[in-house]
Design a protein around this motif. Structure first.
Motif, PDB file in Angstrom:
ATOM      1  N   LYS A 176       0.826  -1.207   0.000  1.00 15.16           N
ATOM      2  CA  LYS A 176       0.000   0.000   0.000  1.00 15.16           C
ATOM      3  C   LYS A 176       0.864   1.263   0.000  1.00 15.16           C
ATOM      4  O   LYS A 176       0.526   2.256  -0.621  1.00 15.16           O
ATOM      5  CB  LYS A 176      -0.909  -0.019   1.229  1.00 15.16           C
ATOM      6  N   GLU A 177       2.012   1.212   0.672  1.00 13.62           N
ATOM      7  CA  GLU A 177       2.871   2.382   0.819  1.00 13.62           C
ATOM      8  C   GLU A 177       3.703   2.683  -0.423  1.00 13.62           C
ATOM      9  O   GLU A 177       4.126   3.806  -0.623  1.00 13.62           O
ATOM     10  CB  GLU A 177       3.791   2.193   2.026  1.00 13.62           C
ATOM     11  N   HIS A 178       3.954   1.698  -1.278  1.00 16.56           N
ATOM     12  CA  HIS A 178       4.774   1.897  -2.476  1.00 16.56           C
ATOM     13  C   HIS A 178       3.972   2.685  -3.502  1.00 16.56           C
ATOM     14  O   HIS A 178       2.886   2.279  -3.905  1.00 16.56           O
ATOM     15  CB  HIS A 178       5.192   0.535  -3.047  1.00 16.56           C
ATOM     16  N   ASN A 179       4.510   3.833  -3.957  1.00 14.90           N
ATOM     17  CA  ASN A 179       3.741   4.731  -4.821  1.00 14.90           C
ATOM     18  C   ASN A 179       3.925   4.508  -6.313  1.00 14.90           C
ATOM     19  O   ASN A 179       3.051   4.831  -7.092  1.00 14.90           O
ATOM     20  CB  ASN A 179       4.065   6.189  -4.489  1.00 14.90           C
ATOM     21  N   GLY A 180       5.052   3.967  -6.738  1.00 12.68           N
ATOM     22  CA  GLY A 180       5.296   3.783  -8.167  1.00 12.68           C
ATOM     23  C   GLY A 180       4.750   2.462  -8.677  1.00 12.68           C
ATOM     24  O   GLY A 180       4.022   1.751  -7.985  1.00 12.68           O
ATOM     25  N   GLU A 181       5.119   2.142  -9.926  1.00 13.55           N
ATOM     26  CA  GLU A 181       4.758   0.837 -10.480  1.00 13.55           C
ATOM     27  C   GLU A 181       5.427  -0.240  -9.643  1.00 13.55           C
ATOM     28  O   GLU A 181       6.511  -0.039  -9.103  1.00 13.55           O
ATOM     29  CB  GLU A 181       5.221   0.721 -11.930  1.00 13.55           C
ATOM     30  N   LEU A 182       4.781  -1.386  -9.575  1.00 12.78           N
ATOM     31  CA  LEU A 182       5.302  -2.455  -8.735  1.00 12.78           C
ATOM     32  C   LEU A 182       5.143  -3.781  -9.456  1.00 12.78           C
ATOM     33  O   LEU A 182       4.106  -4.033 -10.078  1.00 12.78           O
ATOM     34  CB  LEU A 182       4.532  -2.484  -7.408  1.00 12.78           C
ATOM     35  N   GLY A 183       6.161  -4.615  -9.392  1.00 16.16           N
ATOM     36  CA  GLY A 183       6.094  -5.968  -9.933  1.00 16.16           C
ATOM     37  C   GLY A 183       6.078  -6.958  -8.784  1.00 16.16           C
ATOM     38  O   GLY A 183       6.882  -6.864  -7.868  1.00 16.16           O
ATOM     39  N   ILE A 184       5.150  -7.888  -8.823  1.00 20.47           N
ATOM     40  CA  ILE A 184       5.007  -8.892  -7.764  1.00 20.47           C
ATOM     41  C   ILE A 184       5.149 -10.271  -8.389  1.00 20.47           C
ATOM     42  O   ILE A 184       4.427 -10.599  -9.335  1.00 20.47           O
ATOM     43  CB  ILE A 184       3.628  -8.768  -7.080  1.00 20.47           C
ATOM     44  N   VAL A 185       6.075 -11.060  -7.874  1.00 21.35           N
ATOM     45  CA  VAL A 185       6.228 -12.440  -8.325  1.00 21.35           C
ATOM     46  C   VAL A 185       5.303 -13.300  -7.470  1.00 21.35           C
ATOM     47  O   VAL A 185       5.397 -13.300  -6.243  1.00 21.35           O
ATOM     48  CB  VAL A 185       7.685 -12.926  -8.186  1.00 21.35           C
TER      49      VAL A 185
ATOM     50  N   GLY B  43      -5.482   2.868  -7.726  1.00 27.43           N
ATOM     51  CA  GLY B  43      -4.921   3.995  -8.459  1.00 27.43           C
ATOM     52  C   GLY B  43      -3.442   3.850  -8.792  1.00 27.43           C
ATOM     53  O   GLY B  43      -2.825   4.813  -9.240  1.00 27.43           O
ATOM     54  N   LYS B  44      -2.863   2.660  -8.598  1.00 31.10           N
ATOM     55  CA  LYS B  44      -1.440   2.436  -8.871  1.00 31.10           C
ATOM     56  C   LYS B  44      -1.277   1.230  -9.787  1.00 31.10           C
ATOM     57  O   LYS B  44      -2.003   0.249  -9.664  1.00 31.10           O
ATOM     58  CB  LYS B  44      -0.689   2.194  -7.564  1.00 31.10           C
ATOM     59  N   GLU B  45      -0.317   1.330 -10.699  1.00 35.19           N
ATOM     60  CA  GLU B  45      -0.087   0.230 -11.640  1.00 35.19           C
ATOM     61  C   GLU B  45       0.722  -0.886 -10.984  1.00 35.19           C
ATOM     62  O   GLU B  45       1.646  -0.629 -10.229  1.00 35.19           O
ATOM     63  CB  GLU B  45       0.628   0.734 -12.880  1.00 35.19           C
ATOM     64  N   THR B  46       0.336  -2.128 -11.302  1.00 33.37           N
ATOM     65  CA  THR B  46       0.987  -3.288 -10.706  1.00 33.37           C
ATOM     66  C   THR B  46       1.105  -4.390 -11.759  1.00 33.37           C
ATOM     67  O   THR B  46       0.192  -4.603 -12.552  1.00 33.37           O
ATOM     68  CB  THR B  46       0.162  -3.823  -9.512  1.00 33.37           C
ATOM     69  N   TYR B  47       2.240  -5.068 -11.739  1.00 38.19           N
ATOM     70  CA  TYR B  47       2.462  -6.228 -12.600  1.00 38.19           C
ATOM     71  C   TYR B  47       2.562  -7.470 -11.730  1.00 38.19           C
ATOM     72  O   TYR B  47       3.182  -7.438 -10.669  1.00 38.19           O
ATOM     73  CB  TYR B  47       3.760  -6.077 -13.402  1.00 38.19           C
TER      74      TYR B  47
END
Length: 64
Positions: free
Chosen positions: A9-18, A38-42
């Protein structure tokens, strides 16, 4: 790195999750949608079939 949901929740930029728990991908994406609104996630799923999902800022998911 293994992180708690609060850190997602605290990470503001794009995030990749394995995602290694591939059989729970739908539940993981739904929970992440609520946490990262409201945040992009892969989501990178290496098994059983290699897949990458992109969740845009509106919460829509597309296979890359």
């Amino acid at each position: 790195m293994i992180s708690s949901p609060d850190q997602l929740k605290e990470h503001n930029g794009e995030l990749g999750i394995v995602v290694l728990a591939w059989n729970f991908i739908q539940e993981i994406m739904e929970k992440t949608r609520r946490l990262r609104e409201g945040k992009e996630t892969y989501f990178i799923v290496p098994y059983p079939k290699k897949s990458i999902y992109h969740m845009n800022k509106m919460g829509e998911v597309h296979i890359v």
